[in-house]
Design an enzyme around this catalytic site. Structure first.
Site, PDB file in Angstrom:
ATOM      1  N   GLU A 185      -9.421 -10.935  -7.590  1.00 57.61           N
ATOM      2  CA  GLU A 185      -8.497  -9.813  -7.391  1.00 57.61           C
ATOM      3  C   GLU A 185      -7.319  -9.881  -8.361  1.00 57.61           C
ATOM      4  OE1 GLU A 185      -7.488  -9.636  -3.227  1.00 57.61           O
ATOM      5  OE2 GLU A 185      -9.518  -9.012  -2.669  1.00 57.61           O
TER       6      GLU A 185
ATOM      7  N   TYR B  84     -12.363  -2.351  -3.969  1.00 61.56           N
ATOM      8  CA  TYR B  84     -12.881  -2.548  -2.608  1.00 61.56           C
ATOM      9  C   TYR B  84     -14.408  -2.487  -2.556  1.00 61.56           C
ATOM     10  CZ  TYR B  84      -8.300  -2.429  -0.277  1.00 61.56           C
ATOM     11  OH  TYR B  84      -7.042  -2.726   0.180  1.00 61.56           O
TER      12      TYR B  84
ATOM     13  N   LYS C 268       0.817  -1.216   0.000  1.00 63.75           N
ATOM     14  CA  LYS C 268       0.000   0.000   0.000  1.00 63.75           C
ATOM     15  C   LYS C 268       0.858   1.276   0.000  1.00 63.75           C
ATOM     16  CE  LYS C 268      -3.996  -2.154   2.255  1.00 63.75           C
ATOM     17  NZ  LYS C 268      -5.084  -1.936   3.245  1.00 63.75           N
TER      18      LYS C 268
ATOM     19  N   ASN D 127      -1.998   0.240   6.611  1.00 64.61           N
ATOM     20  CA  ASN D 127      -1.563  -1.038   7.194  1.00 64.61           C
ATOM     21  C   ASN D 127      -0.645  -1.838   6.262  1.00 64.61           C
ATOM     22  OD1 ASN D 127      -3.534  -1.896   5.436  1.00 64.61           O
ATOM     23  ND2 ASN D 127      -4.598  -3.214   6.890  1.00 64.61           N
TER      24      ASN D 127
ATOM     25  N   HIS E 168      -2.127  -5.442   1.551  1.00 68.27           N
ATOM     26  CA  HIS E 168      -3.426  -6.119   1.409  1.00 68.27           C
ATOM     27  C   HIS E 168      -3.143  -7.524   0.904  1.00 68.27           C
ATOM     28  CE1 HIS E 168      -7.474  -7.145   0.061  1.00 68.27           C
ATOM     29  NE2 HIS E 168      -6.894  -7.599  -1.039  1.00 68.27           N
TER      30      HIS E 168
HETATM   31  P1  CMP Z   1      -7.388  -4.672   3.547  1.00 70.00           P
HETATM   32  O1  CMP Z   1      -6.889  -6.033   3.818  1.00 70.00           O
HETATM   33  O2  CMP Z   1      -6.781  -3.923   2.422  1.00 70.00           O
HETATM   34  O3  CMP Z   1      -8.973  -4.727   3.318  1.00 70.00           O
HETATM   35  C1  CMP Z   1      -9.820  -3.633   3.558  1.00 70.00           C
HETATM   36  C2  CMP Z   1      -9.133  -2.528   4.301  1.00 70.00           C
HETATM   37  O4  CMP Z   1      -9.982  -1.606   4.962  1.00 70.00           O
HETATM   38  C3  CMP Z   1      -8.292  -3.114   5.402  1.00 70.00           C
HETATM   39  O5  CMP Z   1      -7.192  -3.801   4.866  1.00 70.00           O
HETATM   40  C4  CMP Z   1      -7.972  -1.863   6.219  1.00 70.00           C
HETATM   41  O6  CMP Z   1      -6.831  -1.179   5.728  1.00 70.00           O
HETATM   42  C5  CMP Z   1      -9.190  -0.972   5.974  1.00 70.00           C
HETATM   43  N1  CMP Z   1     -10.010  -0.774   7.182  1.00 70.00           N
HETATM   44  C6  CMP Z   1     -10.215   0.407   7.799  1.00 70.00           C
HETATM   45  N2  CMP Z   1     -11.007   0.250   8.856  1.00 70.00           N
HETATM   46  C7  CMP Z   1     -11.310  -1.063   8.939  1.00 70.00           C
HETATM   47  C8  CMP Z   1     -12.094  -1.854   9.851  1.00 70.00           C
HETATM   48  N3  CMP Z   1     -12.726  -1.317  10.878  1.00 70.00           N
HETATM   49  N4  CMP Z   1     -12.179  -3.186   9.610  1.00 70.00           N
HETATM   50  C9  CMP Z   1     -11.558  -3.749   8.558  1.00 70.00           C
HETATM   51  N5  CMP Z   1     -10.799  -3.052   7.661  1.00 70.00           N
HETATM   52  C10 CMP Z   1     -10.673  -1.718   7.866  1.00 70.00           C
END
Ligand code: CMP
Length: 137
Positions: free
Chosen positions: A126, A49, A9, A112, A115
């Site tokens: 995906e 998403y 990311k 974070n 993904h």
């Molecule tokens: P990712 O695995 O990319 O999938 C969806 C993303 O939404 C997740 O990682 C997080 O970066 C983001 N996100 C933000 N808030 C939340 C939440 N409360 N629960 C899950 N994903 C979240």
């Protein structure tokens, strides 16, 4: 043998830790079958998403994902979907186990670092979102 999609990311790309993250995959039995760096458009991020469209964090997630370039990869190996998720750690870096990518490189639940597809079924969807068949080798 499975394939899964990984995204490094914008936060991790900005920190210049692309190589360090890729090393985690390669050192743990995953092979890079496809890879590219790109800037997602607003539309790309919303489409990718789409399953989260109704979640309260959707808008912030989309804005974050277009805040800078990302690196997308197809990772291949035995149990690649689960192995990638194990290497990434919990979605919230505060809850991620020691030695995981998110524990070591992520700052917040949005920023974070990575993904990874959450199932084999989603991995296929995906992967085809980003890569043509001839790009996966
Ligand atoms: P990712 O695995 O990319 O999938 C969806 C993303 O939404 C997740 O990682 C997080 O970066 C983001 N996100 C933000 N808030 C939340 C939440 N409360 N629960 C899950 N994903 C979240």
């Amino acid at each position: 043998m499975q394939q899964t999609l990984s995204i490094i990311k914008p936060d991790a790309v900005k920190k210049n830790v692309i190589g360090k993250i890729i090393d985690r995959f390669e050192s743990n039995g995953l092979r890079i079958a496809a890879m590219k760096k790109l800037q997602l458009s607003h539309n790309d991020a919303e489409k990718f998403y789409a399953v989260h469209a109704e979640r309260p964090f959707f808008k912030d997630l989309v804005e974050f994902m277009i805040s800078g370039p990302v690196v997308v990869m197809v990772l291949e190996g035995e149990n690649a979907v689960a192995k990638n998720r194990e290497l990434m750690g919990a979605t919230n870096p505060k809850e991620a186990a020691e030695g995981t990518i998110r524990r070591d490189f992520a700052d917040s639940i949005d920023a974070n670092a990575v993904h990874g597809s959450d199932s084999l079924e989603n991995a296929k969807i995906e992967i085809s979102f980003f890569f043509a068949e001839r790009e996966i080798v």
